[in-house]
Scaffold this motif. Sequence first.
Motif, PDB file in Angstrom:
ATOM      1  N   THR A   1       0.807  -1.221   0.000  1.00 45.24           N
ATOM      2  CA  THR A   1       0.000   0.000   0.000  1.00 45.24           C
ATOM      3  C   THR A   1       0.842   1.274   0.000  1.00 45.24           C
ATOM      4  O   THR A   1       0.298   2.370   0.161  1.00 45.24           O
ATOM      5  N   CYS A   2       2.152   1.152  -0.202  1.00 45.42           N
ATOM      6  CA  CYS A   2       3.000   2.347  -0.222  1.00 45.42           C
ATOM      7  C   CYS A   2       2.647   3.229  -1.423  1.00 45.42           C
ATOM      8  O   CYS A   2       1.970   2.795  -2.356  1.00 45.42           O
ATOM      9  N   ASN A   3       3.113   4.449  -1.387  1.00 47.96           N
ATOM     10  CA  ASN A   3       2.834   5.400  -2.461  1.00 47.96           C
ATOM     11  C   ASN A   3       3.549   5.009  -3.758  1.00 47.96           C
ATOM     12  O   ASN A   3       4.422   4.136  -3.763  1.00 47.96           O
TER      13      ASN A   3
ATOM     14  N   GLN B   1       7.751   8.416   6.884  1.00 50.81           N
ATOM     15  CA  GLN B   1       6.387   8.157   6.438  1.00 50.81           C
ATOM     16  C   GLN B   1       5.824   6.996   7.243  1.00 50.81           C
ATOM     17  O   GLN B   1       6.518   6.007   7.491  1.00 50.81           O
ATOM     18  N   ILE B   2       4.556   7.121   7.615  1.00 51.75           N
ATOM     19  CA  ILE B   2       3.878   6.029   8.308  1.00 51.75           C
ATOM     20  C   ILE B   2       3.088   5.234   7.280  1.00 51.75           C
ATOM     21  O   ILE B   2       2.282   5.802   6.537  1.00 51.75           O
ATOM     22  N   ILE B   3       3.377   3.937   7.222  1.00 53.19           N
ATOM     23  CA  ILE B   3       2.678   3.023   6.312  1.00 53.19           C
ATOM     24  C   ILE B   3       2.154   1.870   7.163  1.00 53.19           C
ATOM     25  O   ILE B   3       2.926   1.184   7.835  1.00 53.19           O
ATOM     26  N   ASN B   4       0.848   1.669   7.133  1.00 54.92           N
ATOM     27  CA  ASN B   4       0.221   0.593   7.914  1.00 54.92           C
ATOM     28  C   ASN B   4       0.623   0.624   9.390  1.00 54.92           C
ATOM     29  O   ASN B   4       0.907  -0.412   9.998  1.00 54.92           O
ATOM     30  N   GLY B   5       0.694   1.821   9.953  1.00 53.80           N
ATOM     31  CA  GLY B   5       1.003   1.968  11.372  1.00 53.80           C
ATOM     32  C   GLY B   5       2.474   1.829  11.727  1.00 53.80           C
ATOM     33  O   GLY B   5       2.834   1.880  12.897  1.00 53.80           O
TER      34      GLY B   5
END
Length: 69
Positions: free
Chosen positions: A37-39, A56-60
Amino acid sequence: MNDRISKLFSCCLNNRVVIIDTNFKGFHATLKKMEPTCNSDRWYIEKFKEGPEFSQIINGKEYYFQRLV
C-alpha cells in the motif's frame, strides 16, 4: 567510496536498515513488496527532490527514508 555509485537510497524501520539500493527503481520495487500500500514511485521521487531524508507512516509503521549520495 566507489566512484561509480552516484546514488544510494536507504529505508529504516525500528532502527534497522530494511532496504538499501543504488537504483531507485529496485528500491521502490523492494518497498512495494514489503508494503503493497505504499505510495507510487513518483511520490517518493518528489519527496527525495524536496530533501535527502523524510519519514512516512505506512500501515502503522514509521519508516525513515534517506538518499545518501
